[in-house]
Structure formats: structure tokens, C-alpha cells
Design a protein around this motif. Structure first.
Motif, PDB file in Angstrom:
ATOM      1  N   ILE A  62       3.514   5.908  -5.576  1.00 41.38           N
ATOM      2  CA  ILE A  62       3.326   6.122  -7.013  1.00 41.38           C
ATOM      3  C   ILE A  62       2.293   7.227  -7.260  1.00 41.38           C
ATOM      4  N   LEU A  63       1.180   7.159  -6.530  1.00 46.83           N
ATOM      5  CA  LEU A  63       0.131   8.174  -6.718  1.00 46.83           C
ATOM      6  C   LEU A  63       0.666   9.575  -6.434  1.00 46.83           C
ATOM      7  N   THR A  64       1.312   9.737  -5.270  1.00 52.78           N
ATOM      8  CA  THR A  64       1.796  11.065  -4.902  1.00 52.78           C
ATOM      9  C   THR A  64       2.966  11.475  -5.796  1.00 52.78           C
ATOM     10  N   PHE A  74      -3.081   4.496   4.261  1.00 48.48           N
ATOM     11  CA  PHE A  74      -3.057   5.789   3.576  1.00 48.48           C
ATOM     12  C   PHE A  74      -3.495   6.892   4.544  1.00 48.48           C
ATOM     13  N   ILE A 111       1.421  16.599  -0.160  1.00 51.23           N
ATOM     14  CA  ILE A 111       1.726  15.486  -1.067  1.00 51.23           C
ATOM     15  C   ILE A 111       3.220  15.144  -0.992  1.00 51.23           C
ATOM     16  N   TYR A 165       0.828  -1.206   0.000  1.00 51.69           N
ATOM     17  CA  TYR A 165       0.000   0.000   0.000  1.00 51.69           C
ATOM     18  C   TYR A 165       0.859   1.250   0.000  1.00 51.69           C
ATOM     19  N   SER A 166       1.960   1.224   0.773  1.00 52.75           N
ATOM     20  CA  SER A 166       2.782   2.437   0.756  1.00 52.75           C
ATOM     21  C   SER A 166       3.409   2.607  -0.631  1.00 52.75           C
ATOM     22  N   VAL A 210       3.430  10.790  -8.961  1.00 48.45           N
ATOM     23  CA  VAL A 210       2.932  11.306 -10.246  1.00 48.45           C
ATOM     24  C   VAL A 210       2.506  12.760 -10.076  1.00 48.45           C
ATOM     25  N   TYR A 211       1.828  13.060  -8.956  1.00 43.79           N
ATOM     26  CA  TYR A 211       1.401  14.439  -8.708  1.00 43.79           C
ATOM     27  C   TYR A 211       2.612  15.369  -8.637  1.00 43.79           C
ATOM     28  N   HIS A 258       4.562  11.601   0.261  1.00 41.83           N
ATOM     29  CA  HIS A 258       5.491  10.844  -0.588  1.00 41.83           C
ATOM     30  C   HIS A 258       6.712  10.408   0.206  1.00 41.83           C
ATOM     31  N   ILE A 293       1.939   1.875  -3.464  1.00 41.69           N
ATOM     32  CA  ILE A 293       0.892   2.495  -4.290  1.00 41.69           C
ATOM     33  C   ILE A 293       0.771   3.984  -3.965  1.00 41.69           C
ATOM     34  N   ILE A 294       0.822   4.292  -2.665  1.00 36.84           N
ATOM     35  CA  ILE A 294       0.726   5.696  -2.245  1.00 36.84           C
ATOM     36  C   ILE A 294       1.888   6.499  -2.829  1.00 36.84           C
TER      37      ILE A 294
END
Lengths: 350, 525
Positions: free
Chosen positions: B43-45, B257, B94, B37-38, B47-48, B98, B40-41
Motif C-alpha cells: 500500500i505504501l509503495t 521491509f 519503489i 507487513y507485505s 500510493v507513491y 511493490h 502494508i508495504i
């Protein structure tokens, strides 16, 4: 729920009543099988189940509210607003409110889902069979035969010329990629052996940007200097200062133990490279009484009154000394480049 | 709709095998989930963050909204990090999510790997998955390093300088690698752009592939479980993916998250604005890498500065040896499953977990490794410990130098003894029952504590583990009297096997005979 390992009578449905009465048979340590399902309060009492349902729904609702709170704080707080929050101190209002609301919104979804799973979803444990990872001999034989067929049909075994040239071509083609990597940077050549220091270059005080006079350097002070002509807005400033950075102290000439050091000094003013010979951090901690300098990164300690030799820590050799003198205008100047490469040691250093 | 998809993707067959897949339950099985999960977190942050970050070393003079930095020369990388932190609403959050998630990701992998190691979950058929996990751990460290170097602040630049110094110490090719990596002399003008591409594309791309492969293998092998009533090597007991684990694991993602978001909202991590932009002639005190690089930092700090100058060349052992030891300590993790399976000669599949006490030598080796790691972590923070606890830096350094060798040996011996003690305790419980806390006075005045026999479940759980017998070299002559060749490898194996499973290295399980003899007589004595 079919396992060869668990006798029928031990499966939960059979066992519910008989549990606890398993006789010590032949083997006292025999596997009694899956224990019976213990009902939870929610399984028996509909009111408890309702309570769980309301808790889950409450958590999900809280999450929705927190998301609205997130959007509200995003809109409401100016990005530079600071607030005092105990015990965090003065913090960014945006950051704190967004972090907390997002945290609550996410956490409540998680908490709701987990609470739902733990209290309301079936908690009957089920046994699933495992299957061997390895293939059966028949499958293995079939695959080997298929492979042999394929290999035979490709005629690769009968025509070694094709095989060998193909391997050759495949082995060589990645070389193109390797060759392209050559463009990543220049060759080392003698780049690490020289700095910008040269005969006649004045020592410029790092802080004032003025040339240094001997009387500017007093006993007990640590002065940083750069070579004349190097300016902060030069394109190559960082590359140059990474090697040129200089550390200047004044030591009473009679306190200088190293003869060579004294010779290269000007009336007790000595100039050493500021770049640590361990892995290149700038040395910046100076002990006035002992003339020791310490690198704050890895704690290599050098004795500036004794040729800057290493007295503690992981550095492998002394700091290089820059020979200095005074020019006609009375400013400190270098009398040449460093005699050896500055900074970390490397293979070609010798 | 489902039919439409099935006609094209075959989802029904996929769902048949996996929708009600059984997962066993144990708190330690969620450690891996924290990592996933971390990741995934991150990757999401991440990209931002790429939407705002300028991976450029072009220098500008800052005139943005953070007043203390006005008029200071810095790279665009640093300036855009300030912009993310002070001008982008939520940008700081963010950024901090990250970074916090990265720190937690690697800590999670560390603990997850310990779980897998100490319970023997790395054994056949899972050795390859252990390697995938190992690679994720190592790549995670380097992705973290390239990531925190991007803002080009004074602290991270110092870390990059340290790395460059270490690269220079590599015999023969060091200067070449350094010139090629930095596009010339340090720091050059390419570092941020190159690290950026490595950090956001190359390494995470490989890691994403490895994560997917790791998960596919977890599904394919089915999860391990602890032995217990009804749980055998041939089955997997637990609850189905749909609905229980869908809710629990899915929910856990939101929990992780949520916690990270709240931490990032409250606690500052890597305040680059306080450090200033990087300059090779400046440094702050108390410079520390992120925690996972701490043990490498320790190695480099406590190593004596050995340098050998021969034939016009320098062998920088003082830096190169730490580099090698760093590599060897990691490689030890990767190869351990293969070493253990060679020693045991066990070719069977293992789906039941060991309790750490039941594998004393393995457990002791693991604790020894962790001790060495922790000692070096301490060494990496020797200045922090010295200033906070008012101790001599030199004394701490010397302590670390000695403890790196002595600590693991002591830890090995102590752990093994503790494991053996726990094994004896288990055997005692099986044979004599558990202490009930009820004191009984016998007619002649003696006081005894009543021991209650264990339930069948407990008896089974405490005796379900396997015990190996040590491998023998075998007779030196075969049945025909011809001298048999005993290779050195076989001898070594027999010796190691004895060290693992020989007398004094494990407590024999109670046998059924012992149990019957004791229970058939008087209940206790």
C-alpha cells in the motif's frame, strides 16, 4: 494468572524447586503445568545484559547511518549511472545503493527490536484465560427478547403491506446500478466475425510496409502481413491488428495435403490467421521442414501443410485461412474476408 | 493527554483488554505477519507509484531517456512506467519493492494458509476467519494480476489477451463480458484505466476491510497454541503484547521491509523496458505469468482442445473446463472447514492445534491438493522446463496431464502412511521411552539399547491430542422396533467418518493402563 486448569502447585513460582519430581499419579499422562522459567544469561549476568544493550544500540545506530547513506546516494548518483557489481552485473547505481541502504536501515531497526525483546525484555510465559465465544443462555434470551420487542414495536409483522412493498423496493433499487453497467461497452453483435480483410485488399509486409509480391515469399520463410490501408498510427490499429494479423508461408504445392488449402493458395503461398484459436496469442514460431507453427504462449501446434489443423496442444480448431490471389500489378491480394471468425472460440461462433 | 483521549475514545478500557494481551510463540505464527507487513508495504509503495503513473492508453511516440525505445509507439501507461524506472530517482526501487512485496504477499498467504490448514486452526470458532483469509488470497491473486497488467508491456498484454480468450470461452455470456470489460473489442482503449481503478481502489479497498476484520477476529478469538504442559483449550500461554510482541512483531515489520527493500535493490523484477510495449500481433517466447497465476496457466496449457459445436453454438470446453477447475480448486479451500466439521459433528471450540500427523486424513487431503497445485504449476512452465532441461515439451505436457490425476492420489496414500508411521513412533516413545544411544551388554552377552523414559512434559505433549471415534449410522430400527429412516447424508457421513477416524486411519493413543503395565514391569524388553 488464574486458570482453573492449572493446579496452584504447578504454576511457575510454586514449581521452580519441585520440578522434575512430579510423581506419576493416577494418570501418567497428566498435565504437569507450565514448566519453570529458565533464566537467560542476561537475567543472571549484568555484563551479558550490558552487551545486549550495546548490540541493540549498535543496530539502531547502524540504521541511522544507513538512512544518512540513503539520502547521500539519492543526492550523489545521477539517475542514469550504471555500475558493475559482482555478481549482479551492470546495475543502476541509484537503485542498488538506495535499495541496500533502505534495506539496512529498516532491517537494523527490526533486528534491534527483536534482539531487545529476546534478550532483555521479560520472557516469563504467562497464561491467560479464554472465554467462550458463545453468549450465555441468559444473554441469548435477553437479545432474543429485545429483538422481539423491537420487531413488535416496528409493527412490521402486523402490517405485511409495508413489509412486502419495502422488500420489493429494496430488491428493485439496485437494478438501476446494473442498468448503468450497460454503458461499459457495445454489444458483441457480429463484431468478432469480421476482420478488415476484403476482396482486393493487398497484403502489406509487416516489416517493410510494402505490398508483397509472390516472389518475395520464398520456401522456408515466414512473413507477417497486414491489410492495405492499416497504418500503425491509426487510432484503431491495435484493435484491428488483433484480428487482421496474417502469417504467410510458401509450401511446394505437392506438399500441401489439404485440397481446399491448395485451392485457396497462390502457387503454394498460403495465408493463415496469426492469431491462435486457443486464447488469442500471436503464433510466431515456424518450423521450416515440417511446416508446423507453434504458439509460444500455450504451445498449440498447427500443421500449415494440412489446413493448419491442430496437431498438439490446447487449441480447439484449425487456424482460419485467407484466400489469396494476385492482382493486375502483380501484388498479392485477398480474395475476401476470412470465412470464419479468427482467434479464440466463443459461444456464438457455431 | 491519555486522559483527554480516554474521555473521547475510551482508550483505557480498550487498553485494559489488549495492552497485555497474551500471544503464544511459535515460528509458524509469524507467517501471517509476513502477509500483513507485505500488504502494508504494497500500500505504501503503491500510493507513491500512483503519483507518477499515467493510467492511459493514449498512444505517443517515445522520446524519453531510455534510448532503445526511441521512436516506438506506446501507450502513456507504458511510457510512464519507463519514466518511473529511468527518470524518477528511486522510482525503480519503489516499483520493484511493490512487485517483490506482491509476490511475497501471495506466497506468504499460501504458506500461512497451509500452516492453518495442517494444524487444524480453521476449526470452530475460526471458520469465518478462514473464509476472510481465503478471500484475501483470491483477491490478492486478482489484484496482482490487474497490477502487473497496468504497464501495458508485451508480456502483461499477452496475459490480458489470455484472460480475454478465457472469458470468451464462457458459455452464453462470454462475448458480452469481454465487450463490457474492454469497452469493445480487445484490446480497446479502456483496459488500463479500468484495471487501474480495480487495482488501486476496488480490490485493495475490499482487502483492507478484510485484513482489519481478520485481525479483529484474531484478537477476539485469541491465538491458537500447540498443546504442551500448562497449555489447555481454556487458556493461552505466551508473552504479553506490551512489551514483547510490540517489539517482536513491530521489529518483524522492519525485518520484512528491510529484506524486501534489499532484494528490490539487487534483483530486477518485471523489466518491462526489455519487453517493449504491447501489440496484439507480437509475442515473446517463454511468456510466464507471476507465479501465483502459474497453476491457472498450467490448467489452460495441458487441457486438450475440446470444442463442441451444436445448434449453431460452440462450447469451448478446452478453455472453459480449466476455468471451472481453477474455480473448484479454490472453492475446495473455502468449504473444507465446513466439510470436516460436518464429518466430525464436533460443535466444540478448538484452540489447541493438531500436529499434522495426528490428523492423517486431513493432512493427506491437504498434501494431495498441494500436489495437484504443484503439478499444474509445472504444467504452466512446461516450455521453460522443456528448454532448460532439454526435454520434450509434449512429454512434459503428457506427464502433467496424467500426474494431475495420479499425483494427488499417490500423495494422499503416501502422506497418510507417513502420518501413521509418525503416530506409531510417538506411541512407541511414550510407552518405551526415547532411545538413549547407550548400548548395554547384558551378563549373558546380549546387547540392548537403553531407553530412557520421557519426562512428564513430553509424555503429556505426546498424548494430549484428541482422537475421534468414527460416527455410526446407528441401528436401522429404533428402540420400539419401528424402522428408523437413515438418510443418504447420514450414510455418507458415517462412511467419510470411517475414512477419517476408522480402524487403520489413526493409531490409538497409548492408554494409561498400557503405560503402567510396561513401566511397572521391567523397564524395557
Amino acid at each position: 494468572m488464574s486458570s482453573q486448569e492449572i493446579p496452584e502447585k504447578n504454576l511457575p513460582s510454586e514449581q521452580d524447586t519441585a520440578h522434575g519430581a512430579v510423581a506419576v499419579a493416577e494418570d501418567p499422562f497428566a498435565d504437569p503445568g507450565l514448566p519453570p522459567h529458565k533464566p537467560r544469561i542476561q537475567d543472571i549476568d549484568e555484563r551479558a545484559a550490558k552487551r545486549s544493550e550495546r548490540t541493540v544500540a549498535l543496530l539502531f545506530t547502524l540504521s541511522m547511518l544507513a538512512t544518512i547513506g540513503f539520502i547521500a546516494s539519492f543526492v550523489a548518483f545521477p539517475v542514469d549511472k550504471l555500475v558493475y557489481v559482482w555478481p549482479l552485473g551492470h546495475v543502476s547505481a541509484t537503485n542498488l545503493s538506495l535499495g541496500l541502504t533502505l534495506g539496512i536501515a529498516l532491517f537494523c531497526i527490526g533486528a534491534g527490536a527483536v534482539h531487545w525483546a529476546r534478550t532483555l525484555m521479560s520472557d516469563h510465559e504467562v497464561a491467560d484465560d479464554r472465554h467462550a465465544i458463545e453468549a450465555t443462555p441468559e444473554v441469548k434470551a435477553k437479545v432474543m427478547a429485545d429483538f422481539a420487542d423491537g420487531a413488535r414495536e416496528s409493527v412490521i409483522g402486523r402490517r405485511p403491506l409495508i413489509r412486502n412493498t419495502m422488500f420489493g423496493a429494496l430488491a428493485m433499487v439496485p437494478l438501476s446500478g446494473v442498468v448503468l453497467l450497460r454503458e461499459l461497452g457495445p454489444l458483441p453483435e457480429k463484431k468478432l466475425f469480421h476482420t478488415s480483410w476484403d476482396k482486393g485488399k493487398q497484403l502489406i509486409n509487416m516489416n517493410t510496409n510494402e505490398p508483397l509480391r509472390p516472389e518475395d515469399v520464398v520456401v522456408g520463410s515466414l512473413t507477417f502481413a497486414k491489410p492495405e490501408g492499416l497504418e500503425e498510427d491509426d487510432h484503431e490499429f491495435n484493435n484491428k491488428i488483433a484480428k487482421d494479423a496474417l502469417m504467410i508461408v510458401r509450401i511446394q504445392p505437392e506438399d500441401i495435403k489439404d485440397k481446399h488449402e491448395l485451392e485457396w493458395s497462390h502457387e503454394g503461398i498460403v495465408a493463415f490467421s496469426k492469431i491462435c484459436t486457443h486464447v488469442g496469442c500471436p503464433i510466431s514460431l515456424y518450423e521450416q521442414q515440417t511446416h508446423h507453427v507453434l504458439c509460444p504462449c500455450h504451445q498449440s501446434t498447427f500443421d500449415l501443410s494440412d489446413g493448419a489443423r491442430v496437431i498438439f496442444g490446447p487449441a480447439g480448431h484449425a487456424l482460419p485461412q485467407l484466400r489469396i490471389g494476385v492482382n493486375n500489378e502483380g501484388f498479392l491480394e485477398a480474395l475476401g474476408d476470412f470465412p470464419e471468425p479468427v482467434g479464440p472460440a466463443f459461444w456464438e461462433r457455431g | 493527554m491519555a486522559d483527554w483521549a480516554d474521555g473521547r475514545l475510551g482508550i483505557y478500557s480498550l487498553a485494559k483488554a489488549n495492552m497485555r494481551k497474551i500471544f503464544p510463540d511459535h515460528w509458524s505464527f509469524m507467517l501471517g505477519e509476513i502477509c500483513l507487513y507485505s500488504f502494508i508495504i504494497i500500500i505504501l509503495t503503491g500510493v507513491y507509484l500512483t503519483l507518477f503513473f499515467h493510467p492511459s492508453m493514449n498512444e505517443i511516440v517515445y522520446h524519453g531517456s531510455y534510448v532503445p525505445m526511441h521512436g516506438i509507439r506506446m501507450t502513456e501507461a507504458y511510457a510512464s512506467t519507463l519514466e518511473i524506472s529511468f527518470d524518477v530517482r528511486g522510482g525503480l526501487l519503489i516499483r520493484q519493492i511493490h512487485h517483490w512485496a506482491a509476490v511475497i504477499f501471495i506466497a506468504g498467504m499460501f504458506v500461512h494458509m497451509m500452516r492453518v490448514f495442517f494444524t487444524g486452526a480453521f476449526r470452530k470458532p475460526r471458520e469465518i476467519n478462514w473464509l476472510f483469509g481465503f478471500l484475501l488470497f483470491v483477491l490478492g491473486m486478482f489484484t496482482g494480476f490487474t497490477g502487473y497488467s497496468l504497464p501495458d508491456d508485451l508480456l502483461s498484454g499477452t496475459g490480458v489477451r489470455f484472460t480475454q480468450g478465457a472469458i470468451l470461452a464462457t458459455p452464453v455470456v462470454g462475448t458480452y463480458i469481454s465487450m463490457f470489460l474492454f469497452g469493445g473489442e480487445f484490446p480497446g482503449h479502456d483496459m488500463v484505466a479500468r484495471f487501474y481503478s480495480i487495482h488501486i481502489l476496488l480490490l485493495p479497498g475490499i482487502m483492507l476491510g478484510l485484513v482489519v476484520a481478520h485481525l479483529i477476529l484474531v484478537f477476539y478469538h485469541k491465538h491458537t497454541q500447540f498443546p504442551g504442559p500448562g497449555r489447555t483449550n481454556k487458556n493461552v500461554v505466551g508473552m504479553p503484547l506490551l512489551p514483547v510482541y510490540m517489539a517482536k512483531a513491530g521489529g518483524f515489520f522492519f525485518l520484512v521491509f528491510g529484506v524486501i527493500a534489499a532484494i528490490a535493490g539487487m534483483f530486477t523484477i518485471n523489466p518491462v523496458w526489455a519487453l517493449g510495449p504491447y501489440r496484439p500481433d507480437q509475442v515473446s517466447t517463454g511468456a510466464q505469468p507471476d507465479w501465483y497465476m502459474g497453476f491457472a496457466e498450467g490448467l489452460i496449457r495441458v487441457m486438450p482442445g475440446w470444442e463442441i459445436n451444436l445448434w449453431g453454438h460452440t462450447l469451448v470446453l478446452g478453455v472453459f473446463i480449466p476455468l471451472v477447475v481453477f474455480g473448484l480448486m479454490l472453492v475446495a479451500i473455502a468449504v473444507y472447514p465446513f466439510i470436516e466439521s460436518w464429518i466430525t459433528g464436533d460443535k466444540r471450540e478448538h484452540h489447541l492445534l493438531d500436529r499434522p500427523r495426528n490428523a492423517p486424513t486431513r493432512t493427506a487431503l491437504g498434501v494431495a491438493w498441494v500436489t495437484g497445485y504443484m503439478v499444474m504449476l509445472l504444467g504452466g512452465g512446461n516450455d521453460i522446463f522443456a528448454t532448460h532441461f532439454h526435454m520434450s515439451l509434449n512429454a512434459i505436457t503428457w506427464f502433467v496431464r496424467i500426474a494431475f490425476f495420479v499425483g494427488p492420489v499417490v500423495a494422499f496414500i503416501v502422506t497418510k502412511r507417513i502420518c501413521m508411521g509418525l503416530q506409531r513412533r510417538d506411541a512407541d516413545k511414550v510407552l518405551h521411552g526415547r532411545e538413549s544411544g547407550i548400548i548395554k551388554r547384558l551378563p549373558h552377552g546380549e546387547f540392548v539399547e537403553i531407553h530412557e523414559p520421557l519426562s512428564q512434559d513430553q509424555l503429556y505433549s505426546l498424548t494430549a491430542h484428541e482422537q475421534y471415534t468414527p460416527a455410526e449410522v446407528g441401528p436401522s430400527v429404533d428402540e420400539n422396533g419401528v424402522e428408523r429412516k437413515v438418510t443418504r447424508g447420514q450414510k455418507l457421513r458415517a462412511k467419510l467418518s470411517k475414512g477419517y477416524y476408522g480402524e487403520g486411519n489413526q493409531v490409538p493413543k497409548p492408554t494409561a493402563e498400557e503405560y503402567k503395565e510396561i513401566t511397572s514391569g521391567h523397564g524395557h524388553h
